[in-house]
Design an enzyme around this catalytic site. Structure first.
Site, mmCIF file in Angstrom:
data_model
loop_
_atom_site.group_PDB
_atom_site.id
_atom_site.type_symbol
_atom_site.label_atom_id
_atom_site.label_comp_id
_atom_site.label_asym_id
_atom_site.label_seq_id
_atom_site.Cartn_x
_atom_site.Cartn_y
_atom_site.Cartn_z
ATOM 1 N N HIS A 11 11.131 2.101 73.991
ATOM 2 C CA HIS A 11 9.761 1.574 74.166
ATOM 3 C C HIS A 11 9.661 0.254 73.402
ATOM 4 O O HIS A 11 9.219 -0.754 73.941
ATOM 5 C CB HIS A 11 8.765 2.604 73.649
ATOM 6 C CG HIS A 11 7.339 2.153 73.709
ATOM 7 N ND1 HIS A 11 6.662 1.972 74.894
ATOM 8 C CD2 HIS A 11 6.463 1.836 72.726
ATOM 9 C CE1 HIS A 11 5.429 1.559 74.626
ATOM 10 N NE2 HIS A 11 5.280 1.473 73.325
ATOM 11 N N HIS A 37 6.143 2.144 65.438
ATOM 12 C CA HIS A 37 6.610 0.912 66.096
ATOM 13 C C HIS A 37 5.550 -0.166 65.953
ATOM 14 O O HIS A 37 4.423 0.097 65.558
ATOM 15 C CB HIS A 37 7.005 1.166 67.545
ATOM 16 C CG HIS A 37 5.872 1.521 68.468
ATOM 17 N ND1 HIS A 37 5.143 2.692 68.326
ATOM 18 C CD2 HIS A 37 5.338 0.881 69.536
ATOM 19 C CE1 HIS A 37 4.232 2.744 69.281
ATOM 20 N NE2 HIS A 37 4.308 1.660 70.019
ATOM 21 N N HIS A 90 3.748 -2.174 67.893
ATOM 22 C CA HIS A 90 2.639 -2.534 68.786
ATOM 23 C C HIS A 90 1.296 -2.508 68.054
ATOM 24 O O HIS A 90 1.051 -1.651 67.201
ATOM 25 C CB HIS A 90 2.600 -1.587 69.996
ATOM 26 C CG HIS A 90 3.680 -1.887 70.996
ATOM 27 N ND1 HIS A 90 4.108 -0.990 71.938
ATOM 28 C CD2 HIS A 90 4.420 -3.022 71.184
ATOM 29 C CE1 HIS A 90 5.058 -1.536 72.680
ATOM 30 N NE2 HIS A 90 5.276 -2.761 72.235
ATOM 31 N N HIS A 100 -0.641 8.671 72.390
ATOM 32 C CA HIS A 100 -1.704 8.485 73.387
ATOM 33 C C HIS A 100 -2.038 9.774 74.140
ATOM 34 O O HIS A 100 -1.177 10.636 74.314
ATOM 35 C CB HIS A 100 -1.282 7.446 74.430
ATOM 36 C CG HIS A 100 -1.136 6.067 73.873
ATOM 37 N ND1 HIS A 100 -2.172 5.161 73.835
ATOM 38 C CD2 HIS A 100 -0.079 5.436 73.319
ATOM 39 C CE1 HIS A 100 -1.755 4.020 73.290
ATOM 40 N NE2 HIS A 100 -0.477 4.167 72.965
ATOM 41 N N ASP A 150 5.241 6.350 70.712
ATOM 42 C CA ASP A 150 5.177 6.122 72.163
ATOM 43 C C ASP A 150 6.530 6.366 72.823
ATOM 44 O O ASP A 150 6.845 5.756 73.848
ATOM 45 C CB ASP A 150 4.712 4.685 72.461
ATOM 46 C CG ASP A 150 3.235 4.480 72.162
ATOM 47 O OD1 ASP A 150 2.555 5.447 71.774
ATOM 48 O OD2 ASP A 150 2.769 3.335 72.327
ATOM 49 N N ASP A 157 -1.652 -1.592 68.800
ATOM 50 C CA ASP A 157 -2.491 -0.388 68.819
ATOM 51 C C ASP A 157 -1.898 0.725 67.942
ATOM 52 O O ASP A 157 -2.377 1.858 67.946
ATOM 53 C CB ASP A 157 -2.740 0.100 70.254
ATOM 54 C CG ASP A 157 -1.466 0.491 70.975
ATOM 55 O OD1 ASP A 157 -0.410 -0.130 70.724
ATOM 56 O OD2 ASP A 157 -1.510 1.429 71.792
ATOM 57 N N HIS A 158 -0.846 0.400 67.186
ATOM 58 C CA HIS A 158 -0.289 1.331 66.198
ATOM 59 C C HIS A 158 -0.274 0.738 64.787
ATOM 60 O O HIS A 158 -0.042 1.469 63.816
ATOM 61 C CB HIS A 158 1.131 1.749 66.604
ATOM 62 C CG HIS A 158 1.147 2.566 67.848
ATOM 63 N ND1 HIS A 158 1.344 3.927 67.850
ATOM 64 C CD2 HIS A 158 0.924 2.222 69.145
ATOM 65 C CE1 HIS A 158 1.260 4.385 69.090
ATOM 66 N NE2 HIS A 158 1.007 3.366 69.895
HETATM 67 FE FE LIG Z 1 3.451 1.204 72.086
#
Ligand SMILES: [Fe+2]
Length: 254
Positions: free
Chosen positions: A113, A55, A57, A170, A132, A59-60
């Site tokens: 998400h 996805h 985001h 995570h 996530d 942090d990915h």
């Molecule tokens: Fe995320």
């Protein structure tokens, strides 16, 4: 079929990066941080050929462009949010599959998400990468979808074979376990797992990957059907997605 080698490493504050490797092919599942992924590649002596994005985001995906510049890798990611995935080359979605080396990768749409979130399932390797959407004893926040959409995504993951190893984005397991015990304090398997998780984290050991079967037994977000949970929430007999929604709301407030 050659054995798939899997290397998981912590990065950023609580993310996991994962590399999977077969012969000449090495894929990063998400790229939270280019430097951390590059260091993991060097440590293993592998050359990056693909990034599989779950996805959009940051942090990915923050490592997508630097890693692509450095290695020329191909970036595969969700069609449903392709415009937000830096450097995407190949757009994929539900029902599609592709090969990484000799390994079949099937794509599952798991929105909720984010609107286009996908999970990657390697049935022959009994392994899934769920980003996530699902966490150990938890699930992702519902940010771009409704609780019902997220529940349908979790139902898809629930239906994978129990022995499937599950890699998540995570390390949230310790906090998730504490919360889960407020939803289902009478679940002995959960209590036992919470103790084991606390010991693992005290020793700095990852709690992931998990397994679908273990999550079915201990993850309240997958257990909306359980009468004791429905009773505690005052939602006996309600649709499962509504029970899930209430659990998610309580977690948001916890
Ligand atoms: Fe995320």
């Amino acid at each position: 079929m050659a054995t798939l080698e899997i290397h998981q490493f912590p990065c950023l504050s609580d993310n996991y990066g994962v590399l999977i490797h077969d012969g000449e092919v090495t894929a990063a599942i998400d790229a939270p941080d280019a430097k951390a992924v590059a260091a993991a590649l060097t440590a293993k002596g592998w050359r990056l050929t693909h990034i599989l994005t779950t996805h959009h985001h940051g942090d990915h995906t923050a490592g997508n462009l630097p890693l692509k510049r450095e290695t020329g890798c191909t970036i595969i990611g969700p069609r449903g949010e392709a415009a937000k995935v830096p450097g995407i080359d190949t757009k994929i979605g539900e029902g599609e599959s592709f090969k990484l080396g000799s390994h079949e990768v099937r794509v599952l749409d798991t929105p909720g998400h984010t609107a286009g979130h996908v999970s990657y399932w390697l049935p022959q390797d009994k392994t899934a990468f769920v980003g996530d959407t699902l966490f150990a004893i938890g699930c992702g926040r519902v940010i771009e979808g409704s609780a019902e959409v997220m529940w349908r995504s979790l139902e898809k993951l629930k239906a994978l074979p129990a022995e499937t190893a599950v890699y998540c984005g995570h390390e949230y397991t310790l906090a998730n376990a504490k919360f889960a015990l407020t939803i289902e304090p009478e679940n002995a398997a959960l209590a036992e797992r919470a103790k084991a998780v606390a010991e693992l984290r005290a020793a700095g050991t990852p709690t992931l990957p998990t397994k679908i079967g273990l999550e079915l037994d201990t993850n309240p977000f997958l257990r909306a059907h359980v009468p004791a949970i429905q009773k505690r929430l005052g939602l006996v007999g309600k649709p499962e997605w509504q029970i899930f929604a209430e659990i998610r709301e309580r977690k948001n407030r916890s």
